[in-house]
Enzyme design. Structure first.
Site, mmCIF file in Angstrom:
data_model
loop_
_atom_site.group_PDB
_atom_site.id
_atom_site.type_symbol
_atom_site.label_atom_id
_atom_site.label_comp_id
_atom_site.label_asym_id
_atom_site.label_seq_id
_atom_site.Cartn_x
_atom_site.Cartn_y
_atom_site.Cartn_z
ATOM 1 N N SER A 209 0.882 -1.177 0.000
ATOM 2 C CA SER A 209 0.000 0.000 0.000
ATOM 3 C C SER A 209 0.910 1.215 0.000
ATOM 4 C CB SER A 209 -0.936 0.027 1.209
ATOM 5 O OG SER A 209 -0.216 0.113 2.418
ATOM 6 N N CYS A 210 0.444 2.310 -0.559
ATOM 7 C CA CYS A 210 1.313 3.475 -0.688
ATOM 8 C C CYS A 210 1.569 4.130 0.662
ATOM 9 C CB CYS A 210 0.721 4.467 -1.683
ATOM 10 S SG CYS A 210 -0.658 5.422 -1.034
#
Length: 272
Positions: free
Chosen positions: A173-174
């Site tokens: 996930s960023c």
């Protein structure tokens, strides 16, 4: 009980990819997009993989992408989006992912120049708060793994059978997902989080997050790894290092790491 097997779903996926060619795959180097790319190779269709590098993506992940491209051997292109081009996503509201996906996939669509763009959402991605799905639908981006009803476990199992190096890779996930909603995102904040997580990775942790709540770092560790952080000298070391990075307080979440934990409050509000 359903008699549809993961192999049946793989066949559905292969046939759907043949219908979609030529296409561009949004390639992050994670479990899903790598499996999707390998399936496209198996289908022997015309495609190109495209990775978008933004300040939200750790440099470590871009390096991993380059290694995968070299090992699996497919046509690939890297696009870059500068920090100030992320627009409304930087305000970090509950719709951050929507705005971010709009920017990223609009750029991929422009590069695709009329080719279909596909991405790696799977069946499990329908359960969490994911405003980015709305952006993908608005832009006409296709999600063949989801359409084939493939779950994350099935994708991992098939990836293992295909001997893909990502079959057991931790979920991605960023970096923006580490920042509490409604706290504007800065370059410095992203760099601080990236360095904090690299510290934990360097100390042997694989499944974790460092959540940023203003001047407080909340560390989440996966169930299987929680006992490792109970070493007092290690806790002191991590606390000192994170404070050097700029956090005033460093805490350990007593619950195990959960993907999307920042979304709980939003989802609770929606249920009321």
């Amino acid at each position: 009980m359903s008699t549809i097997t993961k192999q049946d779903k793989l066949e559905v996926l292969i046939e759907s990819l043949k219908e979609l060619e030529p296409f561009v795959i949004a390639f992050s180097g994670g479990v899903d997009s790598t499996f999707l790319t390998a399936a496209a190779q198996q289908a022997e269709v015309e495609f190109e993989a495209v990775t978008v590098s933004t300040p939200f993506v750790p440099e470590l992940e871009i390096e991993a992408v380059n290694q995968l491209v070299a090992s699996l051997g497919f046509q690939h292109h890297l696009l870059e989006i500068e920090f100030d081009k992320l627009g409304e996503a930087l305000a970090n509201t509950a719709e951050r992912c929507y705005h971010c996906k709009k920017v990223i996939f609009s750029r991929i669509l422009a590069y695709a120049d009329g080719r279909t763009v596909i991405e790696g959402s799977n069946l499990d991605d329908t359960g969490d708060y994911r405003p980015g799905r709305k952006a993908l639908q608005e832009l006409g981006v296709k999600s063949p793994l989801l359409n084939a009803s493939l779950s994350k476990k099935e994708i991992r199992d098939l990836s293992k059978e295909m001997e893909l190096p990502t079959w057991n890779k931790p979920s991605l996930s960023c970096l923006a997902t580490r920042v509490a909603y409604n706290t504007p995102i800065t370059r410095e904040e992203l760099e601080k989080i990236d360095l904090a997580e690299e510290l934990l990775r360097h100390n042997g942790f694989e499944h974790f997050r460092v959540r940023d709540h203003a001047n407080l770092a909340r560390i989440e560790i996966a169930q299987a790894e929680r006992s490792k952080i109970l070493d007092l000298s290690l806790m002191d070391k991590i606390s000192a290092k994170l404070k050097q990075l700029g956090f005033r307080y460093v805490t350990l979440d007593l619950a195990a790491y959960q993907s999307g934990s920042m979304n709980k409050e939003i989802m609770a509000d929606q249920d009321e």
